[in-house]
Design an enzyme around this catalytic site. Structure first.
Site, PDB file in Angstrom:
ATOM      1  N   PRO A  11       0.802  -1.225   0.000  1.00  0.00           N
ATOM      2  CA  PRO A  11       0.000   0.000   0.000  1.00  0.00           C
ATOM      3  C   PRO A  11       0.835   1.276   0.000  1.00  0.00           C
ATOM      4  O   PRO A  11       1.876   1.357   0.643  1.00  0.00           O
ATOM      5  CB  PRO A  11      -0.801  -0.102   1.308  1.00  0.00           C
ATOM      6  CG  PRO A  11      -0.029  -1.047   2.161  1.00  0.00           C
ATOM      7  CD  PRO A  11       0.597  -2.029   1.210  1.00  0.00           C
ATOM      8  N   ASN A  12       0.317   2.234  -0.749  1.00  0.00           N
ATOM      9  CA  ASN A  12       0.864   3.594  -0.849  1.00  0.00           C
ATOM     10  C   ASN A  12       2.151   3.686  -1.658  1.00  0.00           C
ATOM     11  O   ASN A  12       2.656   4.782  -1.881  1.00  0.00           O
ATOM     12  CB  ASN A  12       1.064   4.225   0.549  1.00  0.00           C
ATOM     13  CG  ASN A  12      -0.247   4.341   1.290  1.00  0.00           C
ATOM     14  OD1 ASN A  12      -1.196   4.920   0.764  1.00  0.00           O
ATOM     15  ND2 ASN A  12      -0.335   3.770   2.472  1.00  0.00           N
ATOM     16  N   ARG A  19       4.653  11.121  -2.503  1.00  0.00           N
ATOM     17  CA  ARG A  19       4.481  10.823  -1.087  1.00  0.00           C
ATOM     18  C   ARG A  19       5.742  11.145  -0.285  1.00  0.00           C
ATOM     19  O   ARG A  19       6.807  10.565  -0.543  1.00  0.00           O
ATOM     20  CB  ARG A  19       4.195   9.317  -1.012  1.00  0.00           C
ATOM     21  CG  ARG A  19       4.117   8.756   0.339  1.00  0.00           C
ATOM     22  CD  ARG A  19       4.130   7.237   0.283  1.00  0.00           C
ATOM     23  NE  ARG A  19       3.910   6.722   1.612  1.00  0.00           N
ATOM     24  CZ  ARG A  19       4.218   5.509   1.992  1.00  0.00           C
ATOM     25  NH1 ARG A  19       4.720   4.649   1.123  1.00  0.00           N
ATOM     26  NH2 ARG A  19       4.006   5.120   3.226  1.00  0.00           N
ATOM     27  N   TYR A  24      10.927   9.235   1.122  1.00  0.00           N
ATOM     28  CA  TYR A  24      10.930   8.192   0.088  1.00  0.00           C
ATOM     29  C   TYR A  24      11.589   8.604  -1.224  1.00  0.00           C
ATOM     30  O   TYR A  24      11.719   7.787  -2.130  1.00  0.00           O
ATOM     31  CB  TYR A  24       9.485   7.733  -0.177  1.00  0.00           C
ATOM     32  CG  TYR A  24       8.852   7.101   1.046  1.00  0.00           C
ATOM     33  CD1 TYR A  24       9.325   5.894   1.550  1.00  0.00           C
ATOM     34  CD2 TYR A  24       7.805   7.718   1.722  1.00  0.00           C
ATOM     35  CE1 TYR A  24       8.781   5.320   2.683  1.00  0.00           C
ATOM     36  CE2 TYR A  24       7.239   7.153   2.853  1.00  0.00           C
ATOM     37  CZ  TYR A  24       7.735   5.952   3.334  1.00  0.00           C
ATOM     38  OH  TYR A  24       7.189   5.389   4.452  1.00  0.00           O
ATOM     39  N   ASN A  75       8.167  -5.470  -0.827  1.00  0.00           N
ATOM     40  CA  ASN A  75       8.043  -4.263   0.000  1.00  0.00           C
ATOM     41  C   ASN A  75       6.572  -4.190   0.380  1.00  0.00           C
ATOM     42  O   ASN A  75       5.738  -3.745  -0.410  1.00  0.00           O
ATOM     43  CB  ASN A  75       8.469  -3.002  -0.756  1.00  0.00           C
ATOM     44  CG  ASN A  75       8.422  -1.775   0.147  1.00  0.00           C
ATOM     45  OD1 ASN A  75       7.897  -1.829   1.267  1.00  0.00           O
ATOM     46  ND2 ASN A  75       8.955  -0.669  -0.339  1.00  0.00           N
ATOM     47  N   ALA A  78       3.181  -0.586   4.866  1.00  0.00           N
ATOM     48  CA  ALA A  78       2.776  -0.640   6.273  1.00  0.00           C
ATOM     49  C   ALA A  78       2.305  -2.031   6.699  1.00  0.00           C
ATOM     50  O   ALA A  78       2.314  -2.350   7.898  1.00  0.00           O
ATOM     51  CB  ALA A  78       1.689   0.393   6.536  1.00  0.00           C
ATOM     52  N   HIS A  81       4.332  -4.241   9.117  1.00  0.00           N
ATOM     53  CA  HIS A  81       4.289  -4.111  10.572  1.00  0.00           C
ATOM     54  C   HIS A  81       3.007  -4.672  11.183  1.00  0.00           C
ATOM     55  O   HIS A  81       2.833  -4.618  12.392  1.00  0.00           O
ATOM     56  CB  HIS A  81       4.451  -2.631  10.949  1.00  0.00           C
ATOM     57  CG  HIS A  81       5.502  -1.923  10.144  1.00  0.00           C
ATOM     58  ND1 HIS A  81       6.832  -2.267  10.210  1.00  0.00           N
ATOM     59  CD2 HIS A  81       5.421  -0.920   9.219  1.00  0.00           C
ATOM     60  CE1 HIS A  81       7.528  -1.491   9.375  1.00  0.00           C
ATOM     61  NE2 HIS A  81       6.683  -0.670   8.764  1.00  0.00           N
ATOM     62  N   ASP A  88       2.163 -15.644   6.734  1.00  0.00           N
ATOM     63  CA  ASP A  88       1.685 -17.010   6.481  1.00  0.00           C
ATOM     64  C   ASP A  88       1.801 -17.358   4.997  1.00  0.00           C
ATOM     65  O   ASP A  88       2.198 -18.470   4.631  1.00  0.00           O
ATOM     66  CB  ASP A  88       0.227 -17.157   6.927  1.00  0.00           C
ATOM     67  CG  ASP A  88       0.084 -17.299   8.446  1.00  0.00           C
ATOM     68  OD1 ASP A  88       1.109 -17.454   9.132  1.00  0.00           O
ATOM     69  OD2 ASP A  88      -1.069 -17.254   8.924  1.00  0.00           O
ATOM     70  N   GLU A  99      12.932  -9.161   1.895  1.00  0.00           N
ATOM     71  CA  GLU A  99      12.132  -8.002   2.323  1.00  0.00           C
ATOM     72  C   GLU A  99      12.907  -6.725   2.015  1.00  0.00           C
ATOM     73  O   GLU A  99      14.104  -6.656   2.302  1.00  0.00           O
ATOM     74  CB  GLU A  99      11.890  -8.131   3.828  1.00  0.00           C
ATOM     75  CG  GLU A  99      11.222  -6.936   4.459  1.00  0.00           C
ATOM     76  CD  GLU A  99      11.049  -7.113   5.978  1.00  0.00           C
ATOM     77  OE1 GLU A  99      11.325  -8.217   6.507  1.00  0.00           O
ATOM     78  OE2 GLU A  99      10.666  -6.125   6.626  1.00  0.00           O
ATOM     79  N   HIS A 101      12.782  -2.239   2.001  1.00  0.00           N
ATOM     80  CA  HIS A 101      12.154  -0.960   2.334  1.00  0.00           C
ATOM     81  C   HIS A 101      13.031   0.156   1.792  1.00  0.00           C
ATOM     82  O   HIS A 101      14.260   0.108   1.953  1.00  0.00           O
ATOM     83  CB  HIS A 101      12.018  -0.782   3.853  1.00  0.00           C
ATOM     84  CG  HIS A 101      11.220  -1.868   4.480  1.00  0.00           C
ATOM     85  ND1 HIS A 101       9.856  -1.933   4.378  1.00  0.00           N
ATOM     86  CD2 HIS A 101      11.603  -2.969   5.167  1.00  0.00           C
ATOM     87  CE1 HIS A 101       9.431  -3.016   4.991  1.00  0.00           C
ATOM     88  NE2 HIS A 101      10.472  -3.674   5.483  1.00  0.00           N
ATOM     89  N   SER A 103      13.050   3.272   2.881  1.00  0.00           N
ATOM     90  CA  SER A 103      13.559   4.044   4.018  1.00  0.00           C
ATOM     91  C   SER A 103      14.239   3.113   5.021  1.00  0.00           C
ATOM     92  O   SER A 103      14.003   1.897   5.009  1.00  0.00           O
ATOM     93  CB  SER A 103      12.407   4.787   4.699  1.00  0.00           C
ATOM     94  OG  SER A 103      11.473   3.870   5.237  1.00  0.00           O
ATOM     95  N   ARG A 108      13.314   5.283  12.144  1.00  0.00           N
ATOM     96  CA  ARG A 108      11.997   5.928  12.152  1.00  0.00           C
ATOM     97  C   ARG A 108      11.223   5.543  13.425  1.00  0.00           C
ATOM     98  O   ARG A 108      11.795   5.064  14.387  1.00  0.00           O
ATOM     99  CB  ARG A 108      11.261   5.562  10.858  1.00  0.00           C
ATOM    100  CG  ARG A 108      12.037   6.016   9.605  1.00  0.00           C
ATOM    101  CD  ARG A 108      11.299   5.722   8.327  1.00  0.00           C
ATOM    102  NE  ARG A 108      10.039   6.449   8.278  1.00  0.00           N
ATOM    103  CZ  ARG A 108       9.061   6.178   7.409  1.00  0.00           C
ATOM    104  NH1 ARG A 108       9.223   5.202   6.527  1.00  0.00           N
ATOM    105  NH2 ARG A 108       7.951   6.874   7.420  1.00  0.00           N
ATOM    106  N   ARG A 112       7.697   0.998  13.429  1.00  0.00           N
ATOM    107  CA  ARG A 112       8.234   0.450  12.167  1.00  0.00           C
ATOM    108  C   ARG A 112       9.415  -0.491  12.413  1.00  0.00           C
ATOM    109  O   ARG A 112       9.993  -1.035  11.481  1.00  0.00           O
ATOM    110  CB  ARG A 112       8.679   1.582  11.235  1.00  0.00           C
ATOM    111  CG  ARG A 112       7.543   2.458  10.775  1.00  0.00           C
ATOM    112  CD  ARG A 112       7.997   3.484   9.748  1.00  0.00           C
ATOM    113  NE  ARG A 112       7.090   4.614   9.756  1.00  0.00           N
ATOM    114  CZ  ARG A 112       5.939   4.681   9.077  1.00  0.00           C
ATOM    115  NH1 ARG A 112       5.574   3.688   8.296  1.00  0.00           N
ATOM    116  NH2 ARG A 112       5.164   5.743   9.165  1.00  0.00           N
TER     117      ARG A 112
HETATM  118  C1  DQA Z   1       8.226   1.280   3.621  1.00  0.00           C
HETATM  119  C2  DQA Z   1       8.358   1.504   5.135  1.00  0.00           C
HETATM  120  C3  DQA Z   1       7.040   1.257   5.843  1.00  0.00           C
HETATM  121  O1  DQA Z   1       7.173   1.482   7.234  1.00  0.00           O
HETATM  122  C4  DQA Z   1       5.986   2.203   5.309  1.00  0.00           C
HETATM  123  O2  DQA Z   1       4.735   1.936   5.899  1.00  0.00           O
HETATM  124  C5  DQA Z   1       5.887   2.171   3.817  1.00  0.00           C
HETATM  125  C6  DQA Z   1       7.104   2.101   3.033  1.00  0.00           C
HETATM  126  C7  DQA Z   1       9.520   1.670   2.875  1.00  0.00           C
HETATM  127  O3  DQA Z   1       9.647   1.255   1.719  1.00  0.00           O
HETATM  128  O4  DQA Z   1      10.351   2.397   3.409  1.00  0.00           O
HETATM  129  O5  DQA Z   1       4.803   2.290   3.252  1.00  0.00           O
HETATM  130  O6  DQA Z   1       7.988  -0.096   3.394  1.00  0.00           O
END
Ligand code: DQA
Length: 152
Positions: A11-12, A19, A24, A75, A78, A81, A88, A99, A101, A103, A108, A112
């Site tokens: 998401p996002n 954003r 980011y 990635n 959110a 977390h 699963d 995994e 990210h 950031s 942070r 997170r």
């Molecule tokens: C993220 C870090 C997450 O904590 C955050 O909710 C994101 C982006 C990152 O790529 O830094 O949406 O996964």
């Protein structure tokens, strides 16, 4: 034909570029996709790059990966977390998973600092902006025993 590496974004992440650029960066998700595909080609890997804001859709893609993919780079945004369902799914996929990210989540907010995804991942790469996708592909190529493509 080798199976692709699924590169899944939660998401996002479709909002990259707009954003919170101080966190980011300015690159859009399309830009991240282009650099990921370019690096994959050099490494001799295929990638299938996707984004969804819907947790269940990410779960479904991870389930599909079990048959359709050679590995997963995730990635989860959110959902990292919060999502036991994604953990699963990763465990059920029985594929190498990395995994990522953009950031440095450890610099942070404390919420997170915990990741459900990490329990199902071979490793975690964070904090280097869009480069984390390329670094994850490098690691994935090594895990999969892939030789870099020779340039013509
Ligand atoms: C993220 C870090 C997450 O904590 C955050 O909710 C994101 C982006 C990152 O790529 O830094 O949406 O996964």
């Amino acid at each position: 034909m080798a199976k692709p590496v699924y590169v899944l974004n939660g998401p996002n992440l479709n909002m990259l570029g707009l954003r919170e650029p101080s966190i980011y960066g300015a690159e859009t998700l399309a830009g991240v996709q282009r650099r990921t595909e370019a690096r994959a080609e050099l490494l001799g890997l295929e990638v299938d790059f996707r984004q969804s804001n819907v947790e269940g859709e990410l779960v479904t893609w991870i389930q599909q990966a079990r048959e359709a993919a050679s590995g997963i780079i995730l990635n989860a945004g959110a959902y990292t977390h919060t999502s036991l369902a994604l953990l699963d799914a990763l465990n059920a996929a029985e594929l190498p998973a990395i995994e990522v990210h953009l950031s440095n989540v450890f610099r942070r907010e404390s919420f997170r600092h915990h990741s459900f995804i990490s329990l199902g991942a071979r490793g975690v790469i964070c904090g280097f902006g869009p480069k984390v996708y390329e670094l994850a592909l490098e690691a994935m190529a090594e895990i999969l025993g892939q030789q870099p493509a020779t340039r013509a």
